[in-house]
Design an enzyme around this catalytic site. Structure first.
Site, PDB file in Angstrom:
ATOM      1  N   ARG A 150      39.545  32.242  37.916  1.00  0.00           N
ATOM      2  CA  ARG A 150      38.933  32.745  39.249  1.00  0.00           C
ATOM      3  C   ARG A 150      39.033  32.133  40.498  1.00  0.00           C
ATOM      4  NH1 ARG A 150      39.345  36.865  37.160  1.00  0.00           N
ATOM      5  NH2 ARG A 150      41.060  35.640  35.775  1.00  0.00           N
ATOM      6  N   THR A 176      47.554  45.008  39.721  1.00  0.00           N
ATOM      7  CA  THR A 176      46.860  45.933  40.243  1.00  0.00           C
ATOM      8  C   THR A 176      48.132  47.142  40.728  1.00  0.00           C
ATOM      9  OG1 THR A 176      44.605  45.479  39.306  1.00  0.00           O
ATOM     10  CG2 THR A 176      45.369  47.628  41.167  1.00  0.00           C
ATOM     11  N   GLU A 186      44.375  46.575  31.168  1.00  0.00           N
ATOM     12  CA  GLU A 186      43.811  45.232  30.855  1.00  0.00           C
ATOM     13  C   GLU A 186      43.831  46.036  29.073  1.00  0.00           C
ATOM     14  OE1 GLU A 186      42.311  42.803  32.049  1.00  0.00           O
ATOM     15  OE2 GLU A 186      41.397  43.461  33.920  1.00  0.00           O
TER      16      GLU A 186
END
Length: 726
Positions: free
Chosen positions: A597, A33, A222
């Site tokens: 994660r 990002t 993505e």
């Protein structure tokens, strides 16, 4: 300001690669990002590109909002534009500008899941068919299949005013009737948004050339989750200048089951190829586990994540005797860490399927630990929110679905017989339901409903007039008060519904503020709000978060527990049977997503017992066996027979689906990778044949020949998983 100084070497290379076809393979937590935002800012600040000529597409509204926020901090005020959006959001902009060429109004309706179900029920009723949830879902599935495979030209055949089957619906099947309803009401499903955009770009050269000329630079995030049609759109748009910058990670492609084509990203030939492997999220210990697992996949772009972060504890694998013990251990570990200062909001429990949360929930309740389950009813799918938006849609668009939803909300004594009468008038006169009621109101003059129907028509007409002078929030507030909905929620002590409606009003006010210099029409707001996804509205309170791994995609948590790691459940043997090697690799990528994660703590748990979903005894997942032994702390006693059972179960499913000889599945039959595999000369014990000596071992170690006596007659060819090393 120097926007490039805080980038690492590979990130800087990606930002500066502005021309041509560029592929960035961005590992989990590697700052993709940041790269996208800084590249946008570099194009604007340093190269002088007009932001209105840059398209940056993401997959969720939340990601788009985050991207716009980051860009706005890097460029001058006003230089972040509406072309930072989702793929569907961009397509809606194309349709708003050009769908009139197809005879559709600019204020076309976008259907959500609930709308689709409502139409399906009406279609089934018209065909004299059962309207149960099961038949509704079957019809919707057949509609999707018809549009995607059986009749890819459905737009030109059924949905345009000059189409051969636009008005005459005689002899239509239920699937055709569904599409006919859409056409007559100018309503698009979510997938239609993409299909109509491709239709416009393909049929009208002037539309295609307009967007190709306008978009000098295209960036897509993505990309591993893009389907074939998404790729078509980005390829067409880049057809003039050729500046296509795609970012993704094939190792995190977990949506092939719903049409994603990660192979298109892997096989795409770029002019510039860049790999971002430096991770800024997790500890070295967590990344070593992730690399150990994903390296077993074949269909990928090789990379190993690394980090400069400090070393912390190893990941822990806990083996429990049953589900309850697994849940107790997880909750006890949370409570212990909470006692040492870790807030409950730092914990996330991830699972392959939602049914796996039951035991965890029960234990959290028993220990009075606050938790939230993600993936329940979405904010914009709650009844009170859909009612409010349906009123707004009836005001702005006048569609039949919205009329049917709100005409008796709250009750106006307008039942099924009255609704059927409106439908008949609408059909015979060729006008919408609302206009049919308004023009024939005298038919209800002698009924109890008449005064309230008069008030209803006055309300809708009043709000239509208000569109020219009032804001969206003011219109909605007027509707809620005039209909008595706000008061009814308060009187019925439905506090949650009242709070939800108030939150909707708050979000509309925020929308009005952010769009105060742009298009603030009610119709535009309704189109944009229909694109909202699960991730856009989440409670970020201090609770333990429970969710499926699919729902955790794109998120990160300080401490992650991955539970239910039993062979058959994860990887799902159903997925393996349906999709074989492709299914196994996607399941492994799902495990990789779960592991990555975690920021500083990772706990992997499973339990013995019987799995009612797989109808088999539970053994540790092959993914636990793929993690190198020195990377884990193992807790809970695991007998050798447990690992033997795990190897046998994995081996049997591999043999069933034809993966036994494949390199990608070989490790599943081995148990923990650092454990001793049988080799020639080893002494072993078999529960029936007794003790013997290994004579030969297959390449993958799964089968051996053993001599149990003194001559050849005592030799047997056996599965290694059934032998105990002495």
């Amino acid at each position: 300001m120097d926007i490039l100084s805080n980038l690492n070497e590979r990130q800087l290379e990606a930002v500066l690669a502005t021309e041509g076809r560029v592929r960035v393979v961005a590992g989990a937590g590697s700052g993709k990002t940041r790269v996208l935002a800084h590249r946008f800012a570099h194009l604007v600040n340093n190269l002088g590109i007009d932001p209105a000529n840059i398209l940056c597409m993401t997959f969720t509204n939340k990601a788009a909002a985050e991207m716009r926020g980051r860009i706005s901090r890097l460029v001058a005020a006003g230089d972040a534009n509406d072309f930072v959006c989702t793929i569907h959001g961009f397509c809606v902009k194309v349709l708003r500008r050009d769908i009139h060429r197809l005879g559709f109004p600019k204020t076309f309706t976008i259907l959500d899941e609930d709308d689709n179900e409502t139409i399906a029920k009406q279609v089934l009723a018209a065909h004299g068919m059962d309207r149960s949830k099961k038949t509704v879902n079957k019809l919707l599935g057949r509609v999707a299949e018809f549009k995607d495979r059986e009749c890819p030209d459905y737009i030109s055949i059924y949905m345009l005013q000059d189409s051969p089957k636009f008005r005459d619906d005689r002899g239509f099947s239920d699937v055709e009737s569904f599409i006919h309803y859409q056409a007559m009401n100018y309503a698009l499903e979510f997938d239609d948004i993409i299909n109509f955009t491709l239709f416009l770009l393909g049929k009208f050269p002037e539309v295609r050339e307009y967007w190709q000329e306008k978009l000098n630079y295209i960036m897509v995030d993505e990309v591993q989750d893009c389907n074939a049609d998404d790729w078509k759109i980005m390829t067409i748009l880049a057809g003039r200048y050729g500046n296509l910058f795609v970012v993704g990670d094939p190792d995190q492609a977990i949506y092939e089951w719903r049409g994603a084509r990660p192979a298109m990203f892997v096989d795409w030939t770029p002019g510039t190829d860049i790999v971002l492997a430096r991770n800024y999220r997790s500890t070295p210990e967590i990344l070593d586990v992730a690399n150990s697992i994903i390296s077993n996949n074949v269909r990928r772009i090789p990379k190993d994540l690394f980090t400069d972060a400090a070393h912390l504890d190893k990941a822990t694998h806990f083996h429990a005797k049953n589900d309850a013990a697994e849940a107790r251990w997880i909750v006890q570990r949370m409570a212990r860490m909470h006692g040492h200062g870790t807030p409950y909001s730092d914990f996330a429990v991830l699972f392959r399927a939602s049914y796996m949360s039951r035991a965890i929930e029960q234990e959290l309740i028993r220990k009075k630990i606050p938790y939230a389950i993600w993936g329940t009813v979405r904010f914009f799918e709650r009844r009170e929110i859909k009612d409010a938006l349906a009123y707004l849609r009836l005001v702005a668009i006048g569609d039949n679905l919205s009329f049917a939803r709100v005409i008796n909300t709250p009750s106006r004594h307008f039942g099924d017989v009255s609704m059927q009468r409106v439908r008949e008038i609408s059909r015979s006169e060729g006008i919408p339901y609302y206009e049919a009621l308004k023009a024939n109101l005298d038919l209800w003059r002698k009924t109890k409903a008449y005064p309230q129907l008069c008030a209803f028509i006055w309300l809708i007409d009043k709000c239509r007039d208000m569109q020219h002078t009032s804001g969206i929030s003011e219109i909605l507030n007027f509707i809620l008060k005039d209909t008595g909905l706000t008061e009814s929620y308060r009187d019925d002590q439905k506090e949650e519904r009242l709070e939800n409606v108030e939150e909707l009003l708050h979000s509309i006010r925020a929308y009005e503020h952010s769009h105060r210099h742009g298009d603030l029409s009610l119709a535009t707001y309704l189109q944009e709000i229909s694109l909202m996804t699960n991730a856009d509205y989440k409670d970020d309170s201090s609770m333990v978060k429970l969710m499926t791994i699919h729902q955790a995609k794109g998120l990160e948590f300080p401490v992650v527990f991955v539970c239910g790691l039993s062979e058959g459940a994860f990887p799902s043997h159903r997925t393996l049977r349906e999709r074989r090697l492709a299914g196994l690799e996607e399941e492994r990528r799902l495990m990789y997503v779960a592991v990555t994660r975690a920021e500083r703590g990772l706990f992997l748990t499973e339990a013995e017992g019987y799995n009612i979903q797989t109808r088999a005894d539970k053994f540790p997942s092959r993914f636990l066996a793929e993690i190198k032994e020195h990377l884990l702390v193992r807790e809970g006693k695991i007998d050798d027979s447990i690992w033997a059972g795990a190897r046998q179960l994995a081996g049997s499913i591999n043999a069933e689906i034809g993966l036994g000889a494949d390199r990608a599945s070989a490790s599943a039959a081995e148990g923990p990778q650092d454990c001793d595999r049988l080799k020639v000369g080893d002494r072993v014990r078999h529960k029936f044949f007794g003790e013997g000596t290994v004579l030969t071992v297959t390449a993958d170690g799964s089968r051996v020949k053993v001599r149990f006596g003194t001559d050849e007659k005592s030799e047997r060819h056996l599965l290694a998983s059934l032998l105990e090393k002495i």
